[in-house]
Design a protein around this motif. Structure first.
Motif, PDB file in Angstrom:
ATOM      1  N   SER A   1       0.828  -1.191   0.000  1.00  0.00           N
ATOM      2  CA  SER A   1       0.000   0.000   0.000  1.00  0.00           C
ATOM      3  C   SER A   1       0.868   1.249   0.000  1.00  0.00           C
ATOM      4  N   GLN A   2       0.311   2.296  -0.590  1.00  0.00           N
ATOM      5  CA  GLN A   2       0.960   3.596  -0.649  1.00  0.00           C
ATOM      6  C   GLN A   2      -0.026   4.644  -0.159  1.00  0.00           C
ATOM      7  N   VAL A   3       0.477   5.824   0.154  1.00  0.00           N
ATOM      8  CA  VAL A   3      -0.401   6.922   0.519  1.00  0.00           C
ATOM      9  C   VAL A   3      -0.847   7.633  -0.754  1.00  0.00           C
ATOM     10  N   TYR A   4      -2.146   7.788  -0.913  1.00  0.00           N
ATOM     11  CA  TYR A   4      -2.740   8.521  -2.024  1.00  0.00           C
ATOM     12  C   TYR A   4      -3.574   9.654  -1.456  1.00  0.00           C
ATOM     13  N   VAL A   5      -3.583  10.792  -2.149  1.00  0.00           N
ATOM     14  CA  VAL A   5      -4.483  11.880  -1.810  1.00  0.00           C
ATOM     15  C   VAL A   5      -5.602  11.839  -2.845  1.00  0.00           C
ATOM     16  N   VAL A   6      -6.815  11.672  -2.372  1.00  0.00           N
ATOM     17  CA  VAL A   6      -7.992  11.550  -3.235  1.00  0.00           C
ATOM     18  C   VAL A   6      -8.782  12.844  -3.145  1.00  0.00           C
ATOM     19  N   GLU A   7      -8.907  13.548  -4.279  1.00  0.00           N
ATOM     20  CA  GLU A   7      -9.698  14.775  -4.314  1.00  0.00           C
ATOM     21  C   GLU A   7     -11.051  14.457  -4.927  1.00  0.00           C
ATOM     22  N   LEU A   8     -12.104  14.886  -4.253  1.00  0.00           N
ATOM     23  CA  LEU A   8     -13.465  14.612  -4.698  1.00  0.00           C
ATOM     24  C   LEU A   8     -14.020  15.861  -5.368  1.00  0.00           C
ATOM     25  N   PHE A   9     -14.228  15.803  -6.660  1.00  0.00           N
ATOM     26  CA  PHE A   9     -14.747  16.937  -7.420  1.00  0.00           C
ATOM     27  C   PHE A   9     -16.264  16.932  -7.404  1.00  0.00           C
ATOM     28  N   GLY A  10     -16.837  18.115  -7.438  1.00  0.00           N
ATOM     29  CA  GLY A  10     -18.288  18.225  -7.522  1.00  0.00           C
ATOM     30  C   GLY A  10     -19.006  17.957  -6.220  1.00  0.00           C
ATOM     31  N   ASP A  11     -18.276  17.728  -5.167  1.00  0.00           N
ATOM     32  CA  ASP A  11     -18.870  17.452  -3.860  1.00  0.00           C
ATOM     33  C   ASP A  11     -18.115  18.281  -2.826  1.00  0.00           C
ATOM     34  N   HIS A  12     -18.154  19.595  -3.021  1.00  0.00           N
ATOM     35  CA  HIS A  12     -17.364  20.478  -2.172  1.00  0.00           C
ATOM     36  C   HIS A  12     -17.874  20.468  -0.744  1.00  0.00           C
ATOM     37  N   THR A  13     -16.956  20.482   0.160  1.00  0.00           N
ATOM     38  CA  THR A  13     -17.274  20.486   1.575  1.00  0.00           C
ATOM     39  C   THR A  13     -17.589  21.909   1.997  1.00  0.00           C
ATOM     40  N   SER A  14     -18.667  22.076   2.704  1.00  0.00           N
ATOM     41  CA  SER A  14     -18.999  23.401   3.214  1.00  0.00           C
ATOM     42  C   SER A  14     -18.540  23.525   4.656  1.00  0.00           C
ATOM     43  N   VAL A  33     -13.887   0.210  -1.807  1.00  0.00           N
ATOM     44  CA  VAL A  33     -12.710  -0.497  -2.321  1.00  0.00           C
ATOM     45  C   VAL A  33     -12.026  -1.384  -1.280  1.00  0.00           C
ATOM     46  N   LYS A  34     -12.397  -1.243  -0.043  1.00  0.00           N
ATOM     47  CA  LYS A  34     -11.822  -2.075   1.016  1.00  0.00           C
ATOM     48  C   LYS A  34     -12.782  -3.215   1.337  1.00  0.00           C
ATOM     49  N   GLU A  35     -12.253  -4.293   1.893  1.00  0.00           N
ATOM     50  CA  GLU A  35     -13.083  -5.471   2.144  1.00  0.00           C
ATOM     51  C   GLU A  35     -13.912  -5.379   3.415  1.00  0.00           C
ATOM     52  N   ALA A  56      -6.485  11.638   2.501  1.00  0.00           N
ATOM     53  CA  ALA A  56      -5.280  10.859   2.290  1.00  0.00           C
ATOM     54  C   ALA A  56      -5.545   9.477   2.877  1.00  0.00           C
ATOM     55  N   ALA A  57      -5.180   8.447   2.129  1.00  0.00           N
ATOM     56  CA  ALA A  57      -5.448   7.086   2.581  1.00  0.00           C
ATOM     57  C   ALA A  57      -4.387   6.133   2.068  1.00  0.00           C
ATOM     58  N   LEU A  58      -4.218   5.041   2.792  1.00  0.00           N
ATOM     59  CA  LEU A  58      -3.351   3.955   2.334  1.00  0.00           C
ATOM     60  C   LEU A  58      -4.160   3.077   1.389  1.00  0.00           C
ATOM     61  N   LEU A  59      -3.699   2.988   0.149  1.00  0.00           N
ATOM     62  CA  LEU A  59      -4.407   2.214  -0.874  1.00  0.00           C
ATOM     63  C   LEU A  59      -3.414   1.423  -1.700  1.00  0.00           C
ATOM     64  N   THR A  60      -3.875   0.342  -2.265  1.00  0.00           N
ATOM     65  CA  THR A  60      -3.082  -0.364  -3.262  1.00  0.00           C
ATOM     66  C   THR A  60      -3.289   0.377  -4.591  1.00  0.00           C
ATOM     67  N   PRO A  61      -2.417   0.181  -5.564  1.00  0.00           N
ATOM     68  CA  PRO A  61      -2.638   0.812  -6.866  1.00  0.00           C
ATOM     69  C   PRO A  61      -3.998   0.422  -7.478  1.00  0.00           C
ATOM     70  N   LYS A  62      -4.423  -0.814  -7.280  1.00  0.00           N
ATOM     71  CA  LYS A  62      -5.709  -1.265  -7.809  1.00  0.00           C
ATOM     72  C   LYS A  62      -6.867  -0.517  -7.143  1.00  0.00           C
ATOM     73  N   GLU A  63      -6.799  -0.340  -5.819  1.00  0.00           N
ATOM     74  CA  GLU A  63      -7.846   0.393  -5.099  1.00  0.00           C
ATOM     75  C   GLU A  63      -7.874   1.854  -5.536  1.00  0.00           C
ATOM     76  N   ALA A  64      -6.692   2.449  -5.723  1.00  0.00           N
ATOM     77  CA  ALA A  64      -6.623   3.847  -6.171  1.00  0.00           C
ATOM     78  C   ALA A  64      -7.243   3.997  -7.552  1.00  0.00           C
ATOM     79  N   SER A  65      -6.965   3.061  -8.425  1.00  0.00           N
ATOM     80  CA  SER A  65      -7.535   3.094  -9.768  1.00  0.00           C
ATOM     81  C   SER A  65      -9.059   2.981  -9.720  1.00  0.00           C
ATOM     82  N   LYS A  66      -9.547   2.098  -8.881  1.00  0.00           N
ATOM     83  CA  LYS A  66     -10.983   1.904  -8.742  1.00  0.00           C
ATOM     84  C   LYS A  66     -11.645   3.174  -8.214  1.00  0.00           C
TER      85      LYS A  66
END
Length: 72
Positions: A1-14, A33-35, A56-66
């Motif tokens: 697993s690696q650390v990925y930063v996931v940005e969510l577009f169109g769902d801005h936090t207020s 994506v997790k079991e 930011a989350a620990l993900l495998t490359p496959k989970e990040a792609s998904k």
């Protein structure tokens, strides 16, 4: 697993959402994506609330792609 930063577009936090509400939203993405819920909670390292809506989350490359395909 690696650390990925996931940005969510169109769902801005207020600013009226609590950090707990933001973390729960980000956790729901990780559950897709997790079991197990435990794996999803353990992988969430940080929830961003102000400058971006993302996390930011620990993900495998496959989970990040998904996850990458979920927000398009």
């Amino acid at each position: 697993s690696q650390v990925y930063v996931v940005e969510l577009f169109g769902d801005h936090t207020s600013d009226d959402k609590t950090l707990h509400e933001v973390e729960n939203s980000h956790h729901s993405y990780l559950l897709s994506v997790k079991e197990t819920e435990e794996e999803a909670r353990a992988s969430l390292l940080y929830s961003y609330k102000h400058s971006i809506n993302g996390f930011a989350a620990l993900l495998t490359p496959k989970e990040a792609s998904k996850l990458s395909g979920k927000n398009r």
